[in-house]
Design an enzyme around this catalytic site. Structure first.
Site, PDB file in Angstrom:
ATOM      1  N   HIS A 173      31.884   6.870   7.106  1.00  0.00           N
ATOM      2  CA  HIS A 173      30.870   6.528   6.104  1.00  0.00           C
ATOM      3  C   HIS A 173      31.493   5.531   5.123  1.00  0.00           C
ATOM      4  O   HIS A 173      31.473   5.729   3.905  1.00  0.00           O
ATOM      5  CB  HIS A 173      30.355   7.781   5.399  1.00  0.00           C
ATOM      6  CG  HIS A 173      29.489   8.633   6.277  1.00  0.00           C
ATOM      7  ND1 HIS A 173      28.148   8.405   6.442  1.00  0.00           N
ATOM      8  CD2 HIS A 173      29.792   9.710   7.056  1.00  0.00           C
ATOM      9  CE1 HIS A 173      27.646   9.303   7.278  1.00  0.00           C
ATOM     10  NE2 HIS A 173      28.623  10.097   7.662  1.00  0.00           N
TER      11      HIS A 173
ATOM     12  N   ASP B 198      25.522  10.978  23.024  1.00  0.00           N
ATOM     13  CA  ASP B 198      24.195  11.562  23.249  1.00  0.00           C
ATOM     14  C   ASP B 198      23.169  10.550  23.723  1.00  0.00           C
ATOM     15  O   ASP B 198      22.002  10.897  23.936  1.00  0.00           O
ATOM     16  CB  ASP B 198      23.692  12.256  21.978  1.00  0.00           C
ATOM     17  CG  ASP B 198      23.513  11.292  20.804  1.00  0.00           C
ATOM     18  OD1 ASP B 198      23.907  10.110  20.914  1.00  0.00           O
ATOM     19  OD2 ASP B 198      22.977  11.728  19.758  1.00  0.00           O
TER      20      ASP B 198
ATOM     21  N   ASP C 136      28.544  16.321  16.141  1.00  0.00           N
ATOM     22  CA  ASP C 136      27.913  16.037  14.846  1.00  0.00           C
ATOM     23  C   ASP C 136      26.567  16.751  14.784  1.00  0.00           C
ATOM     24  O   ASP C 136      25.602  16.265  14.204  1.00  0.00           O
ATOM     25  CB  ASP C 136      27.753  14.534  14.629  1.00  0.00           C
ATOM     26  CG  ASP C 136      27.412  14.168  13.192  1.00  0.00           C
ATOM     27  OD1 ASP C 136      27.638  15.002  12.293  1.00  0.00           O
ATOM     28  OD2 ASP C 136      26.896  13.051  12.949  1.00  0.00           O
TER      29      ASP C 136
ATOM     30  N   ALA D 296      20.205  11.512  11.487  1.00  0.00           N
ATOM     31  CA  ALA D 296      20.740  12.611  10.672  1.00  0.00           C
ATOM     32  C   ALA D 296      21.475  13.602  11.572  1.00  0.00           C
ATOM     33  O   ALA D 296      20.946  14.648  11.946  1.00  0.00           O
ATOM     34  CB  ALA D 296      19.611  13.303   9.911  1.00  0.00           C
TER      35      ALA D 296
END
Length: 401
Positions: A209, A262, A288, A323
């Site tokens: 981040h 994913d 995650d 998210a």
């Protein structure tokens, strides 16, 4: 002797993935909660089979011919699952989330938090540390609040702050020795000092981040940062004049890069690029995952933010940012084998050995070796999970017909 034999399990005939390579028709013997022997094919195997034919009752042999036998998965970045949040759920809810991921092969889980007030995170760390002491989780990962507002992703901007080493130390202390990793934007004021603090205390400093430049990222690595939090995501893109953090993190042999495999977070070419430049020894697959993993579509919360999961993809209701994920590591494994066409040995390193080494638990988990915990996963020839064992007990018992 009778009790020992009654607690003995023999898994035979599978393609067994060992640190030294793949063994066809191997045999793994489990006694109690540990791996007692790993026997390759050949005369030793034939002798072992002859011995088993005359073994006392209570030492069943499970024929896994046509299947893969791999170490249990190790997830070092996971926010929840099964409808439960590691950030805000009750103890029972956290345990439910952990069990959900065990059903998908993750026998070792680190509980990740999201950005919040320091006092809340410290309190949460105290709660989670009790579960770590009981062996239910492998430790705590703090993702935020010390991250860049420019790359906040699914974190509340109002709660972000610079990585003050004193605040970082509070979180470490609150975790009572179970803080495993802190993700931070190392270019922010206090970032480099915080990296040094984490390194001194044996906690992984993860660059993530972040809006750092190439040069700033190198400075962080030199200070002790050793992990890239979900490489590519929540950081500047790779540029030909401004290569940014991605190039620095990929090229440095001291850094392990997390990847979320994913099909949403990464294009297959980006995953291939990471494996090519970092090599299989420096990649760790993570989920995650958030609450919806193993649960389904709907409305959820990640910290104070509302998340909508639609067709398995989690996005903030406000703004639409990704998210977290609904990924489980068995899906990441199967995708890596069938879509990305990675060698199975490389995938096993990414889902088991590499994260176990980073977390300091490779002496117990992460590979199929005598003396280690009997944590293992059985996959069929399509790489679909059919069995999970944790510490010698079946979590998912293979139904082989």
């Amino acid at each position: 002797m009778a009790d020992l034999m009654a607690d003995r399990k023999v898994l035979a005939g599978a393609r067994v993935v060992l640190p030294t390579g793949i063994v066809d028709h191997g045999r793994v013997i489990v006694e109690g909660g540990r791996i007692a022997e790993v026997i390759p094919p050949g005369p030793a195997t034939e002798a072992a089979r002859a011995a088993e034919d005359h073994a006392p009752a209570g030492a069943p042999v499970l024929d896994l011919t046509g299947h893969w036998l791999v170490p249990g998965f190790v997830d070092m970045h996971n926010h929840g699952g099964g409808g439960a949040s590691f950030t805000s759920g009750t103890v029972d809810e956290v345990l439910h989330g952990v069990r959900t991921h065990r059903l998908h092969g993750t026998t070792t889980t680190v509980a990740s938090t999201v950005t919040g007030e320091t006092a809340f995170l410290a309190h949460r760390a105290g709660e989670l540390s009790e579960l770590a002491e009981q062996g239910d989780i492998a430790g705590i990962h703090f993702e935020g609040p010390f991250i860049s507002p420019c790359r906040k992703g699914a974190h509340s901007e109002a709660l972000l702050r610079d990585p003050d080493p004193a605040e970082v130390r509070k979180l470490i202390d609150a975790a009572r020795g179970h803080a495993k990793m802190v993700t931070l934007a190392t270019e922010l004021p206090g970032g480099i000092d915080s990296v040094r603090l984490l390194a001194e205390h044996g906690v992984i400093a993860a660059v993530g981040h972040t809006d750092a430049t190439y040069e700033q990222t190198i400075e962080a690595i030199d200070a002790g940062a050793t992990v890239a939090t979900h490489l590519y995501n929540a950081m500047p893109a790779l540029g030909h004049r401004a290569p940014g953090p991605i190039a620095a993190l990929l090229e440095d042999e001291r850094v392990t890069v997390e990847l979320i495999n994913d099909g949403t977070h990464l294009h297959p070419a980006a995953l291939e690029l990471a494996f090519h430049h970092a090599g299989p020894e420096r990649v760790a697959f993570i989920t995650d995952a958030m609450d919806a993993a193993g649960f389904g579509d709907g409305i959820y919360h990640l910290g104070p933010l509302e998340v909508e999961v639609r067709e398995g993809v989690a996005r903030l209701v406000e703004g639409g940012s990704i998210a977290g994920s609904t990924l489980t590591l068995d899906t990441a494994f199967r995708r890596a084998a069938t879509i990305d066409r990675l060698p199975v040995e490389s995938i096993v390193r990414a889902v088991s050995a590499n994260p176990a080494k980073l977390l300091g638990v490779y002496d117990k988990v992460g590979s199929l070796e005598p003396g280690k915990d009997a944590d293992l996963v059985v996959l069929d020839d399509t790489f679909t999970l059919v069995g999970v064992m944790r510490k010698g007990e079946w979590v998912v018992e293979p139904q082989l017909g």
